[in-house]
Every structure is written in structure tokens, then in C-alpha cells.
Design a protein around this motif. Structure first.
Motif, mmCIF file in Angstrom:
data_model
loop_
_atom_site.group_PDB
_atom_site.id
_atom_site.type_symbol
_atom_site.label_atom_id
_atom_site.label_comp_id
_atom_site.label_asym_id
_atom_site.label_seq_id
_atom_site.Cartn_x
_atom_site.Cartn_y
_atom_site.Cartn_z
ATOM 1 N N LYS A 50 0.830 -1.210 0.000
ATOM 2 C CA LYS A 50 0.000 0.000 0.000
ATOM 3 C C LYS A 50 0.863 1.259 0.000
ATOM 4 O O LYS A 50 0.648 2.180 0.778
ATOM 5 N N GLN A 51 1.866 1.278 -0.860
ATOM 6 C CA GLN A 51 2.769 2.405 -1.067
ATOM 7 C C GLN A 51 3.608 2.758 0.163
ATOM 8 O O GLN A 51 4.063 3.885 0.314
ATOM 9 N N VAL A 52 3.799 1.788 1.054
ATOM 10 C CA VAL A 52 4.659 1.951 2.223
ATOM 11 C C VAL A 52 5.712 0.840 2.163
ATOM 12 O O VAL A 52 5.374 -0.324 1.972
ATOM 13 N N GLU A 53 6.996 1.226 2.328
ATOM 14 C CA GLU A 53 8.094 0.260 2.258
ATOM 15 C C GLU A 53 8.488 -0.194 3.660
ATOM 16 O O GLU A 53 8.545 0.622 4.587
ATOM 17 N N TYR A 54 8.767 -1.497 3.774
ATOM 18 C CA TYR A 54 9.133 -2.102 5.051
ATOM 19 C C TYR A 54 10.401 -2.919 4.906
ATOM 20 O O TYR A 54 10.641 -3.521 3.853
ATOM 21 N N LEU A 55 11.176 -2.968 5.979
ATOM 22 C CA LEU A 55 12.290 -3.895 6.110
ATOM 23 C C LEU A 55 11.791 -5.048 6.971
ATOM 24 O O LEU A 55 11.297 -4.827 8.081
ATOM 25 N N ILE A 56 11.874 -6.263 6.440
ATOM 26 C CA ILE A 56 11.503 -7.450 7.204
ATOM 27 C C ILE A 56 12.762 -7.924 7.915
ATOM 28 O O ILE A 56 13.787 -8.160 7.270
ATOM 29 N N GLU A 65 8.174 -6.258 10.881
ATOM 30 C CA GLU A 65 8.197 -5.333 9.761
ATOM 31 C C GLU A 65 8.487 -3.937 10.303
ATOM 32 O O GLU A 65 7.776 -3.461 11.179
ATOM 33 N N LEU A 66 9.529 -3.309 9.784
ATOM 34 C CA LEU A 66 9.901 -1.959 10.195
ATOM 35 C C LEU A 66 9.684 -1.015 9.024
ATOM 36 O O LEU A 66 10.252 -1.227 7.944
ATOM 37 N N ARG A 67 8.863 0.003 9.213
ATOM 38 C CA ARG A 67 8.690 1.007 8.168
ATOM 39 C C ARG A 67 10.029 1.699 7.935
ATOM 40 O O ARG A 67 10.693 2.103 8.884
#
Length: 88
Positions: A50-56, A65-67
Motif C-alpha cells: 500500500k505504497q509503504v516500504e518495510y524492512l523485514i 516489519e519496520l517502516r
């Protein structure tokens, strides 16, 4: 009371590339979030939802999940300390 998250701010491309490298090599990173929390976690993957990037990351066997815009910096002896800049 309904809590709404702030609008996602993309991070600098060079910082994103360094996170990709960390994921490819499954590096264990020291991460500091903008709220002050610190953690040591293995970089696993990057995700766009949903147009938000996360680092797993894997923290003691648990995936989180870290934004990306919530990460202040991450570091590892191989790549040094990378302070996350928000894109213009």
C-alpha cells in the motif's frame, strides 16, 4: 480515539540500496528507530505494501516489519553506519 499513522516518506535511494545489500547477505544489523528504540536484527527482505516500504527483520526468531521511514540508522561492520535520509 482513532490513531492514524503519518504519511509515508520514501527514503534516499542510496540508503535503500544499502538495505537491499544487507538483505541479500542476511546481515545482522544494529538498528535505531526514530522513536529511540534500538534492536539487533537479521535483515531478511524488503516489502512494499500500500505504497509503504518495510524492512523485514528476524529478531530472536520472530519476524518484524519496520517502516523504512521509521529507521534513524542501521549499522554493520561490513557496511558501516548508514543514517537514513528521507527522499526530497
Amino acid at each position: 480515539m482513532v490513531m492514524t499513522e503519518k504519511e509515508y516518506q520514501p527514503i534516499n535511494c542510496d540508503d535503500y540500496d544499502n538495505l537491499e545489500l544487507a538483505c541479500q547477505h542476511h546481515l545482522v544489523l544494529e538498528i535505531k528507530l526514530r522513536g529511540g528504540e534500538r534492536l539487533e536484527a537479521k535483515a531478511c527482505d524488503l516489502l512494499l505494501r500500500k505504497q509503504v516500504e518495510y524492512l523485514i527483520v528476524d529478531v530472536a526468531g520472530e519476524q518484524k516489519e519496520l517502516r523504512l521511514d521509521n529507521i534513524a540508522y542501521f549499522s554493520h561492520p561490513t557496511i558501516g553506519k548508514i543514517e537514513i535520509s528521507l527522499a526530497d
